[in-house]
Design an enzyme around this catalytic site. Structure first.
Site, PDB file in Angstrom:
ATOM      1  N   ASP A  67       8.366   8.842   1.268  1.00 49.87           N
ATOM      2  CA  ASP A  67       8.152   9.283   2.649  1.00 49.87           C
ATOM      3  C   ASP A  67       9.338  10.062   3.205  1.00 49.87           C
ATOM      4  O   ASP A  67      10.408  10.104   2.594  1.00 49.87           O
ATOM      5  CB  ASP A  67       7.843   8.070   3.543  1.00 49.87           C
ATOM      6  CG  ASP A  67       8.767   6.886   3.278  1.00 49.87           C
ATOM      7  OD1 ASP A  67       9.860   7.096   2.729  1.00 49.87           O
ATOM      8  OD2 ASP A  67       8.391   5.761   3.616  1.00 49.87           O
ATOM      9  N   ASN A 136       6.541  -6.217   8.717  1.00 49.09           N
ATOM     10  CA  ASN A 136       5.125  -6.254   9.124  1.00 49.09           C
ATOM     11  C   ASN A 136       4.182  -5.964   7.959  1.00 49.09           C
ATOM     12  O   ASN A 136       2.990  -5.768   8.154  1.00 49.09           O
ATOM     13  CB  ASN A 136       4.870  -5.256  10.270  1.00 49.09           C
ATOM     14  CG  ASN A 136       5.107  -3.808   9.847  1.00 49.09           C
ATOM     15  OD1 ASN A 136       5.409  -3.530   8.689  1.00 49.09           O
ATOM     16  ND2 ASN A 136       4.951  -2.874  10.781  1.00 49.09           N
ATOM     17  N   HIS A 138       4.382  -3.380   5.862  1.00 53.00           N
ATOM     18  CA  HIS A 138       4.147  -1.983   5.489  1.00 53.00           C
ATOM     19  C   HIS A 138       4.748  -1.676   4.122  1.00 53.00           C
ATOM     20  O   HIS A 138       5.715  -2.302   3.686  1.00 53.00           O
ATOM     21  CB  HIS A 138       4.609  -0.999   6.581  1.00 53.00           C
ATOM     22  CG  HIS A 138       6.079  -0.820   6.729  1.00 53.00           C
ATOM     23  ND1 HIS A 138       6.670  -0.408   7.905  1.00 53.00           N
ATOM     24  CD2 HIS A 138       7.104  -0.973   5.849  1.00 53.00           C
ATOM     25  CE1 HIS A 138       7.963  -0.308   7.741  1.00 53.00           C
ATOM     26  NE2 HIS A 138       8.261  -0.654   6.509  1.00 53.00           N
ATOM     27  N   GLU A 143       1.600   1.638   7.974  1.00 54.64           N
ATOM     28  CA  GLU A 143       1.698   0.530   8.922  1.00 54.64           C
ATOM     29  C   GLU A 143       0.392  -0.287   8.912  1.00 54.64           C
ATOM     30  O   GLU A 143      -0.641   0.191   8.424  1.00 54.64           O
ATOM     31  CB  GLU A 143       1.966   1.087  10.320  1.00 54.64           C
ATOM     32  CG  GLU A 143       3.238   1.928  10.438  1.00 54.64           C
ATOM     33  CD  GLU A 143       4.529   1.100  10.432  1.00 54.64           C
ATOM     34  OE1 GLU A 143       4.518  -0.050   9.947  1.00 54.64           O
ATOM     35  OE2 GLU A 143       5.548   1.625  10.915  1.00 54.64           O
TER      36      GLU A 143
END
Ligand code: PGA
Length: 246
Positions: A67, A136, A138, A143
């Site tokens: 990314d 979380n 990801h 996400e």
């Protein structure tokens, strides 16, 4: 999923480096999927040391990063391009033209996503993808709620991810709000995945990954459906996991 429990961050990095180096030695031309963030810096440090001491060469290695932030140029110290140069590429003999990171400055961002997805296919796909996990759940910047079918795409970063990454910036206002990330289906096409997890801040994520169902609300859970995943996790990250055969 194969789980290797190690004592601490250093041991996680050493074990991961041994795994990566073993693959490089066995392959004529390896395509490595690379990650950024705090987790893989120790691994990259071990690879650099091994390159200097044992001469492992990266001349025949291609790399494809997960990314990049939108709006940060390659020169920006917080871009993932700069992260990769300072944490790995500048210290080994990889050819920069064989390294790939999405461009966060592309004028047509959708076109850049399509180009990147196609590039991964054209290089023959990723042999070994290095992954971290967000608190979380990801993976990459996928996400919670991201479709498991997603290819490389544009994302809005959640506040929790921006807060977690604010430590690298002078203030949270400077943390970009968008990024380009490989999608879940892109990551799942990798022939092998090496997930690195360290520290108490990841203990809840590890519990959910190993004990809960596969759900788009916890993106990393999809890894349970991949045929070749190795998790190297330290004791702190595994604190809340009940049923690990130790
Ligand atoms: P970290 O990030 O390595 O900085 O903890 C992992 C991730 O967000 O994927």
């Amino acid at each position: 999923m194969r789980i290797i429990e190690v004592s601490d961050y250093k041991q996680m990095s050493v074990k991961a480096a041994q795994h990566v180096i073993g693959k490089i030695m066995k392959s004529d031309c390896l395509t490595l999927g690379l990650a950024t963030g705090g987790t893989p810096t120790g691994l990259y440090g071990e690879l650099i040391e091994d390159h200097h001491v044992n001469g492992t060469s990266y001349k025949c290695v291609n790399s494809i990063n997960l990314d990049e932030y939108i709006g940060l140029s390659k020169e920006d110290p917080n871009s993932y391009f700069q992260y990769m140069c300072s944490n790995l590429f500048s210290h080994i003999d990889i050819a920069l033209e064989n390294t790939h990171i999405p461009s966060g400055m592309a004028t047509d961002l959708q076109k850049e996503c399509d180009r990147y997805e196609k590039l991964i296919e054209e290089t023959g796909g990723i042999d070994l993808q290095i992954l971290g996990i967000g608190e979380n759940g990801h993976i990459g910047f996928n996400e919670p709620g991201t479709s498991f079918q997603s290819g490389t795409h544009l994302v809005e970063l959640t506040e929790s991810t921006r807060e977690a990454n604010a430590r690298y910036f002078s203030s949270i206002d400077e943390v970009p709000r968008q990024a380009i990330t490989m999608g879940i289906s892109t990551i799942m096409k990798s022939r092998e995945i090496l997930l690195l997890v360290s520290g108490k801040s990841k203990q809840d994520a590890m519990k959910k990954l190993l004990e809960n169902e596969v759900t788009e609300s916890f993106p990393a859970s999809i890894l349970r459906n991949h045929p070749n995943v190795t998790i190297i996790a330290d004791k702190d990250a595994l604190t809340m996991v009940q049923h690990l055969h130790r």
